[in-house]
Design a protein around this motif. Sequence first.
Motif, PDB file in Angstrom:
ATOM      1  N   UNK A  83       0.930  -1.308   0.004  1.00 17.10           N
ATOM      2  CA  UNK A  83      -0.009   0.100   0.058  1.00 17.10           C
ATOM      3  C   UNK A  83       0.941   1.326   0.052  1.00 17.10           C
ATOM      4  N   UNK A  84       2.191   1.085  -0.207  1.00 15.32           N
ATOM      5  CA  UNK A  84       3.102   2.182  -0.248  1.00 15.32           C
ATOM      6  C   UNK A  84       3.019   2.755  -1.691  1.00 15.32           C
ATOM      7  N   UNK A  85       2.974   4.237  -1.720  1.00 11.49           N
ATOM      8  CA  UNK A  85       3.005   4.843  -3.153  1.00 11.49           C
ATOM      9  C   UNK A  85       4.356   5.804  -2.983  1.00 11.49           C
ATOM     10  N   UNK A  86       5.066   5.897  -4.032  1.00 11.61           N
ATOM     11  CA  UNK A  86       6.005   6.803  -4.319  1.00 11.61           C
ATOM     12  C   UNK A  86       5.653   8.034  -4.050  1.00 11.61           C
ATOM     13  N   UNK A  87       4.414   8.566  -4.532  1.00  9.28           N
ATOM     14  CA  UNK A  87       4.007   9.802  -4.691  1.00  9.28           C
ATOM     15  C   UNK A  87       3.859  10.548  -3.090  1.00  9.28           C
ATOM     16  N   UNK A  88       3.261   9.709  -2.500  1.00  7.12           N
ATOM     17  CA  UNK A  88       3.139  10.075  -0.921  1.00  7.12           C
ATOM     18  C   UNK A  88       3.836   8.973   0.166  1.00  7.12           C
ATOM     19  N   UNK A  89       4.789   9.080   0.345  1.00  2.00           N
ATOM     20  CA  UNK A  89       5.628   8.185   0.848  1.00  2.00           C
ATOM     21  C   UNK A  89       4.843   7.687   2.069  1.00  2.00           C
ATOM     22  N   UNK A  90       4.479   6.346   2.404  1.00  2.00           N
ATOM     23  CA  UNK A  90       3.843   5.803   3.586  1.00  2.00           C
ATOM     24  C   UNK A  90       4.358   4.423   3.940  1.00  2.00           C
ATOM     25  N   UNK A  91       4.046   3.948   4.951  1.00  2.00           N
ATOM     26  CA  UNK A  91       4.461   2.609   5.304  1.00  2.00           C
ATOM     27  C   UNK A  91       5.270   2.444   6.710  1.00  2.00           C
ATOM     28  N   UNK A  92       5.649   1.322   6.949  1.00  2.00           N
ATOM     29  CA  UNK A  92       6.430   1.059   8.055  1.00  2.00           C
ATOM     30  C   UNK A  92       7.795   0.454   7.858  1.00  2.00           C
ATOM     31  N   UNK A  93       8.879   0.727   8.667  1.00  2.00           N
ATOM     32  CA  UNK A  93      10.097   0.274   8.526  1.00  2.00           C
ATOM     33  C   UNK A  93      10.537  -0.232  10.121  1.00  2.00           C
TER      34      UNK A  93
END
Length: 294
Positions: A83-93
Motif C-alpha cells: 500500500x506504499x506509494x512513491x508519490x506520498x511516501x507511507x509505510x513501516x520500517x
Amino acid sequence: MDTRVLKYFLAVAQTNNITKAAEQLHITQPTLSRQIMDLEAELDVKLFDRENRRLQLTKAGIIFQQRATTIVQLLHQTENELHQHEEELTGEINLGSAVSSVSSYITKLIAEFQKLYPNVTFNLSDGDGDVLRRQLDEGLDDLVCLLEPVEAAKYNFLELPVREKWGLIMLKDAPIAKYPTVTKKDLYKLPLILPHRSIVRDEVSDILKLDQTRLNIRATTSLPGNTIALLRNSNYYVLTIKGVYDNFHDPDLAFVPFTPNKSTGDVLAWRKNTVLSPAIKRFLQFVNEEIQES
C-alpha cells in the motif's frame, strides 16, 4: 491454511482460554473451538493440553506459536509495503539496533526523516548482534545497526560515521576508575563480565594480544541492563563499548578505555537479494546523503 485461523490460534495461545479469546475475536466460543480442533487435525498434532478448563500449549504448540507469529508479522509487513506509494511516501520500517553510540545517531536520523515523510512509521527493537542478525535473516527487521565486521556475502550495508571505543565499565570508586587507560596486564588481575558473543571477545583479544585463558571471567552477557545490574551488586568490571556506558547516564559508574586504543565501526545493514519497499529505499538514500554530508 487460512491466516485467519493463525490469528485465532495466537489469540487462544495468549489467553489460554477459549471463551476469552472468542470475546477478543468477536466470534462465538463453539466456532473458535471448532477452528482450533480443525487446525490440530490439519497439522496432525496436538497444540494444546486441555485440563481443568484451561489450555496450555504443548511442545508442538510452542513451536507453532513461534512460526505463526512470524508468519502473521510478515503478512502485516507485506500488506503495508503493497500500500506504499512513491508519490506520498507511507509505510513501516522495522529497524533494530544495539544499545550503543549508534542508538543516538540513528534515532536523530529517524526524527529528521519523519519531518520530511511524516506518514512513515518506525518499529524499533534492540538486542545484541546475534539477535539482530537473526531478526534480519527471518525478515522481522528490515534494517539493523551492527558492529563491524559484517558478513559481506549476506548483507548490504552503509558504513556509519560512528566509532565505538572499547574499554571497561566499573563502579566510580573502583581502584582503577581513575586510570587514564587499562592495559592487558590490568585485565588479567580483574574479575570480568564479557560480551556473550565469542566473535567480539576474539576481536578485542586480537587487538590487545590477550591470552583469554588468563582472564578471570565471572559472567558473559548480551543485555546491557543485566550487565549494569550485576555490576552494581559486585566488584566486577564490564568489557564493553563506551556507547553502553553513555546510554545509562549513571553518575555511579566510570568508563576507562583500553590501551592500545581499540574502536569498532557501526554499519546499517539489510539482506541481499530482497525487494525493498519505497519507504526503506528512501530512508537508505536519506542516510547515505547524511553520511556524505558529514
